[in-house]
Write a protein that holds these residues in place. Sequence first.
Motif, PDB file in Angstrom:
ATOM      1  N   ASP A  49      61.233  49.126  95.645  1.00  0.00           N
ATOM      2  CA  ASP A  49      59.783  49.076  95.791  1.00  0.00           C
ATOM      3  C   ASP A  49      59.364  48.856  97.247  1.00  0.00           C
ATOM      4  OD1 ASP A  49      60.752  46.495  95.977  1.00  0.00           O
ATOM      5  OD2 ASP A  49      59.011  45.600  94.994  1.00  0.00           O
ATOM      6  N   ASN A  50      60.310  48.789  98.154  1.00  0.00           N
ATOM      7  CA  ASN A  50      60.004  48.485  99.542  1.00  0.00           C
ATOM      8  C   ASN A  50      60.454  49.651 100.427  1.00  0.00           C
ATOM      9  OD1 ASN A  50      59.018  46.947 101.599  1.00  0.00           O
ATOM     10  ND2 ASN A  50      60.819  45.655 101.777  1.00  0.00           N
ATOM     11  N   SER A  51      59.729  50.779 100.336  1.00  0.00           N
ATOM     12  CA  SER A  51      60.114  51.955 101.111  1.00  0.00           C
ATOM     13  C   SER A  51      60.119  51.613 102.588  1.00  0.00           C
ATOM     14  CB  SER A  51      59.157  53.105 100.829  1.00  0.00           C
ATOM     15  OG  SER A  51      57.868  52.767 101.241  1.00  0.00           O
ATOM     16  N   LEU A  52      60.977  52.282 103.314  1.00  0.00           N
ATOM     17  CA  LEU A  52      61.176  51.939 104.710  1.00  0.00           C
ATOM     18  C   LEU A  52      61.138  53.182 105.573  1.00  0.00           C
ATOM     19  CD1 LEU A  52      62.007  49.541 106.609  1.00  0.00           C
ATOM     20  CD2 LEU A  52      64.357  50.188 106.148  1.00  0.00           C
ATOM     21  N   SER A  53      60.389  53.107 106.650  1.00  0.00           N
ATOM     22  CA  SER A  53      60.369  54.144 107.675  1.00  0.00           C
ATOM     23  C   SER A  53      60.675  53.468 108.995  1.00  0.00           C
ATOM     24  CB  SER A  53      59.000  54.814 107.768  1.00  0.00           C
ATOM     25  OG  SER A  53      58.690  55.482 106.580  1.00  0.00           O
ATOM     26  N   SER A  76      56.631  48.004 102.980  1.00  0.00           N
ATOM     27  CA  SER A  76      55.422  47.780 102.182  1.00  0.00           C
ATOM     28  C   SER A  76      54.631  46.557 102.640  1.00  0.00           C
ATOM     29  CB  SER A  76      55.790  47.646 100.704  1.00  0.00           C
ATOM     30  OG  SER A  76      56.649  46.537 100.516  1.00  0.00           O
ATOM     31  N   ASN A  77      55.218  45.706 103.452  1.00  0.00           N
ATOM     32  CA  ASN A  77      54.509  44.537 103.970  1.00  0.00           C
ATOM     33  C   ASN A  77      53.759  44.838 105.264  1.00  0.00           C
ATOM     34  OD1 ASN A  77      55.432  42.757 101.926  1.00  0.00           O
ATOM     35  ND2 ASN A  77      57.398  42.667 102.955  1.00  0.00           N
ATOM     36  N   LYS A  89      48.727  55.031 104.830  1.00  0.00           N
ATOM     37  CA  LYS A  89      50.034  54.861 104.195  1.00  0.00           C
ATOM     38  C   LYS A  89      51.105  55.252 105.206  1.00  0.00           C
ATOM     39  CE  LYS A  89      48.266  55.912  99.644  1.00  0.00           C
ATOM     40  NZ  LYS A  89      48.324  56.785  98.481  1.00  0.00           N
ATOM     41  N   PRO A  90      52.324  54.717 105.045  1.00  0.00           N
ATOM     42  CA  PRO A  90      53.404  55.086 105.971  1.00  0.00           C
ATOM     43  C   PRO A  90      53.633  56.597 106.047  1.00  0.00           C
ATOM     44  CG  PRO A  90      54.072  53.214 104.652  1.00  0.00           C
ATOM     45  CD  PRO A  90      52.756  53.701 104.097  1.00  0.00           C
ATOM     46  N   GLN A 114      64.499  46.270 118.491  1.00  0.00           N
ATOM     47  CA  GLN A 114      64.367  46.639 117.084  1.00  0.00           C
ATOM     48  C   GLN A 114      63.713  45.483 116.337  1.00  0.00           C
ATOM     49  OE1 GLN A 114      68.105  48.109 115.412  1.00  0.00           O
ATOM     50  NE2 GLN A 114      68.830  48.424 117.508  1.00  0.00           N
ATOM     51  N   ALA A 115      62.705  45.802 115.529  1.00  0.00           N
ATOM     52  CA  ALA A 115      62.006  44.759 114.775  1.00  0.00           C
ATOM     53  C   ALA A 115      61.180  45.385 113.658  1.00  0.00           C
ATOM     54  CB  ALA A 115      61.091  43.962 115.701  1.00  0.00           C
ATOM     55  N   TYR A 116      60.737  44.541 112.744  1.00  0.00           N
ATOM     56  CA  TYR A 116      59.780  44.952 111.718  1.00  0.00           C
ATOM     57  C   TYR A 116      58.376  44.827 112.279  1.00  0.00           C
ATOM     58  CZ  TYR A 116      63.089  45.175 107.863  1.00  0.00           C
ATOM     59  OH  TYR A 116      64.113  45.532 107.038  1.00  0.00           O
ATOM     60  N   ALA A 117      57.487  45.685 111.817  1.00  0.00           N
ATOM     61  CA  ALA A 117      56.078  45.615 112.230  1.00  0.00           C
ATOM     62  C   ALA A 117      55.286  44.849 111.178  1.00  0.00           C
ATOM     63  CB  ALA A 117      55.499  47.009 112.376  1.00  0.00           C
ATOM     64  N   THR A 118      54.477  43.940 111.638  1.00  0.00           N
ATOM     65  CA  THR A 118      53.544  43.285 110.739  1.00  0.00           C
ATOM     66  C   THR A 118      52.286  44.133 110.592  1.00  0.00           C
ATOM     67  OG1 THR A 118      52.414  41.217 110.234  1.00  0.00           O
ATOM     68  CG2 THR A 118      52.454  41.853 112.525  1.00  0.00           C
ATOM     69  N   ALA A 119      51.930  44.868 111.671  1.00  0.00           N
ATOM     70  CA  ALA A 119      50.742  45.717 111.639  1.00  0.00           C
ATOM     71  C   ALA A 119      50.869  46.839 112.661  1.00  0.00           C
ATOM     72  CB  ALA A 119      49.486  44.898 111.930  1.00  0.00           C
ATOM     73  N   VAL A 120      50.247  47.971 112.312  1.00  0.00           N
ATOM     74  CA  VAL A 120      50.218  49.135 113.194  1.00  0.00           C
ATOM     75  C   VAL A 120      48.809  49.720 113.141  1.00  0.00           C
ATOM     76  CG1 VAL A 120      51.105  51.468 113.603  1.00  0.00           C
ATOM     77  CG2 VAL A 120      52.659  49.674 112.810  1.00  0.00           C
ATOM     78  N   ARG A 121      48.232  49.965 114.319  1.00  0.00           N
ATOM     79  CA  ARG A 121      46.941  50.658 114.391  1.00  0.00           C
ATOM     80  C   ARG A 121      47.193  52.029 114.999  1.00  0.00           C
ATOM     81  NH1 ARG A 121      43.465  47.422 117.559  1.00  0.00           N
ATOM     82  NH2 ARG A 121      42.778  46.390 115.671  1.00  0.00           N
ATOM     83  N   VAL A 122      46.708  53.072 114.310  1.00  0.00           N
ATOM     84  CA  VAL A 122      46.921  54.455 114.725  1.00  0.00           C
ATOM     85  C   VAL A 122      45.634  55.022 115.289  1.00  0.00           C
ATOM     86  CG1 VAL A 122      47.578  56.759 113.949  1.00  0.00           C
ATOM     87  CG2 VAL A 122      48.649  54.753 112.899  1.00  0.00           C
ATOM     88  N   THR A 123      45.742  55.673 116.442  1.00  0.00           N
ATOM     89  CA  THR A 123      44.618  56.415 117.005  1.00  0.00           C
ATOM     90  C   THR A 123      44.813  57.867 116.620  1.00  0.00           C
ATOM     91  OG1 THR A 123      44.509  54.893 118.855  1.00  0.00           O
ATOM     92  CG2 THR A 123      43.380  57.002 119.107  1.00  0.00           C
TER      93      THR A 123
END
Length: 124
Positions: A49-53, A76-77, A89-90, A114-123
Amino acid sequence: MRLYTPVFFILTLLLASCSGDTGKQIPDTVPDIQGNITTLKKAASKKKDNSLSVILVEAQEKTTSTYSKASIKIDSNTHIEDQDGGILKPEQLREGQQVEAWLQGPIMESEPVQAYATAVRVTL
């Protein structure tokens, strides 16, 4: 009995507004990296349930980015939104998009980091 009904209603509203998840959002701090997505790939996840990109972001010149490049894991987080605050969506991430990313947890100090993202803002 008449007194209990309004009191019960008010207590129910207070409990409903105070409980639960406040929702994911963009942090009110400076992003760790601002740049363009140069590589995008889907990776296997241990949790179904935790797809990863994974996106590789290269910082733009003249930004206050902490890192010049970052390999960022999206799951998914991760909260993803466009510049207007719309939720993405990813699957809507594309190479070439300009992004701001906030990293979380342990950051592997390799090149690129290398790290996980807590948030991403896309332009867009």
